[in-house]
Design a protein around this motif. Structure first.
Motif, mmCIF file in Angstrom:
data_model
loop_
_atom_site.group_PDB
_atom_site.id
_atom_site.type_symbol
_atom_site.label_atom_id
_atom_site.label_comp_id
_atom_site.label_asym_id
_atom_site.label_seq_id
_atom_site.Cartn_x
_atom_site.Cartn_y
_atom_site.Cartn_z
ATOM 1 N N ASP A 101 52.017 -43.395 38.353
ATOM 2 C CA ASP A 101 53.227 -43.115 39.143
ATOM 3 C C ASP A 101 53.056 -41.866 39.999
ATOM 4 O O ASP A 101 53.406 -41.848 41.185
ATOM 5 N N ILE A 102 52.513 -40.806 39.392
ATOM 6 C CA ILE A 102 52.366 -39.532 40.122
ATOM 7 C C ILE A 102 51.315 -39.663 41.220
ATOM 8 O O ILE A 102 51.487 -39.157 42.327
ATOM 9 N N SER A 103 50.229 -40.368 40.917
ATOM 10 C CA SER A 103 49.179 -40.552 41.928
ATOM 11 C C SER A 103 49.703 -41.355 43.112
ATOM 12 O O SER A 103 49.350 -41.092 44.261
ATOM 13 N N LYS A 104 50.557 -42.335 42.823
ATOM 14 C CA LYS A 104 51.166 -43.109 43.895
ATOM 15 C C LYS A 104 52.072 -42.227 44.740
ATOM 16 O O LYS A 104 52.087 -42.295 45.986
ATOM 17 N N LYS A 105 52.807 -41.349 44.070
ATOM 18 C CA LYS A 105 53.736 -40.434 44.765
ATOM 19 C C LYS A 105 52.978 -39.495 45.708
ATOM 20 O O LYS A 105 53.413 -39.242 46.826
ATOM 21 N N PHE A 106 51.830 -38.993 45.244
ATOM 22 C CA PHE A 106 51.070 -38.012 46.037
ATOM 23 C C PHE A 106 49.921 -38.623 46.834
ATOM 24 O O PHE A 106 49.213 -37.920 47.547
ATOM 25 N N GLY A 107 49.691 -39.944 46.676
ATOM 26 C CA GLY A 107 48.597 -40.596 47.401
ATOM 27 C C GLY A 107 47.216 -40.195 46.908
ATOM 28 O O GLY A 107 46.255 -40.176 47.683
ATOM 29 N N THR A 108 47.126 -39.892 45.624
ATOM 30 C CA THR A 108 45.867 -39.406 45.051
ATOM 31 C C THR A 108 44.952 -40.571 44.661
ATOM 32 O O THR A 108 45.388 -41.524 44.026
ATOM 33 N N SER A 109 43.685 -40.486 45.041
ATOM 34 C CA SER A 109 42.680 -41.452 44.575
ATOM 35 C C SER A 109 42.262 -41.066 43.167
ATOM 36 O O SER A 109 42.226 -39.885 42.817
ATOM 37 N N GLN A 110 41.938 -42.084 42.359
ATOM 38 C CA GLN A 110 41.584 -41.818 40.959
ATOM 39 C C GLN A 110 40.311 -42.540 40.568
ATOM 40 O O GLN A 110 40.092 -43.676 40.971
ATOM 41 N N VAL A 111 39.510 -41.873 39.743
ATOM 42 C CA VAL A 111 38.364 -42.520 39.099
ATOM 43 C C VAL A 111 38.508 -42.293 37.615
ATOM 44 O O VAL A 111 38.475 -41.158 37.137
ATOM 45 N N TYR A 112 38.709 -43.388 36.862
ATOM 46 C CA TYR A 112 38.776 -43.324 35.400
ATOM 47 C C TYR A 112 37.391 -43.576 34.838
ATOM 48 O O TYR A 112 36.759 -44.563 35.161
#
Length: 214
Positions: free
Chosen positions: A203-214
């Motif tokens: 949710d937070i990454s969507k809000k801030f437009g953050t790319s993620q690598v798990y």
């Protein structure tokens, strides 16, 4: 995604080795990955296959006995393997953040949460103590921690494992990074808390437009 947007991260033909008294140990061979803006990618593999090593290589945290033999790691068009220490410091924690497996390993037990959170924007931005505190409290609220003021005045041992992990997530997101690296961030948590943390990060990454690598 807009076709004109360049990838946030490109790992190309990456080979990483560790060097011991017994000789060279190849840890990662010919690894490639492209992460676009706002995209989430998971690296899957058995224990010891090199997942954390890739994350450490992206951060350029290889230590004294690790090294990138060949290939490139390009972040927003810049090859991270060619940057100086000063240039890397300006990227780490500001544009690329990392969240580790064990929250208590990321938090200093002798410092209050307020000190540890506020130092992130204070280190990377021209910002006042008052503004850094305000941002930290807001981020604690964003990661769904009740009573952020109480959390700010607490030491890590006064928080539960789930609360500590939310603090670490808040710390990772405080400078609004473009890329978030997550090294099994829910391993130390029970299943119920784990599900909530995964949804929270999404949710937070969507809000801030953050790319993620798990």
């Amino acid at each position: 995604m807009n076709d004109k947007q360049e990838p946030v991260l490109v790992c190309k033909d990456l080979c990483i080795s560790y060097y011991t008294r017994a000789g060279e140990i190849p840890a990662v061979v010919d690894f490639s990955m492209t992460v676009n803006p706002g995209e989430t990618i998971g690296i899957v593999g058995e224990s010891g296959c090199g997942k954390s090593t890739v994350a450490m290589a992206i951060m350029q945290y290889m230590g004294g006995n690790g090294g990138i033999k060949s290939g490139s790691i390009t972040f927003k068009g810049r090859d991270l393997t060619t940057l100086s220490e000063a240039e890397l410091r300006s990227v780490r924690g500001s544009e690329i953040s990392m969240i580790y497996q064990e929250p208590f390993a990321s938090l200093n037990p002798s410092l209050k949460i307020s000190t540890q959170l506020m130092e992130v924007p204070l280190a990377h931005e021209n910002i006042s103590q008052k503004e850094a505190r305000k941002r930290s409290i807001q981020m604690l609220a964003d990661v769904k921690l009740p009573d952020p003021e109480r959390v700010m005045g607490s030491y890590p041992h006064q928080l539960s494992g789930g609360q500590q992990q939310r603090v670490v997530i808040a710390m990772g997101l405080l400078s609004n990074p473009s890329l978030l690296l997550l090294d099994e961030p829910t391993t130390a948590l029970d299943v119920t808390v784990e599900a909530g943390i995964v949804k929270l990060i999404a949710d937070i990454s969507k809000k801030f437009g953050t790319s993620q690598v798990y």
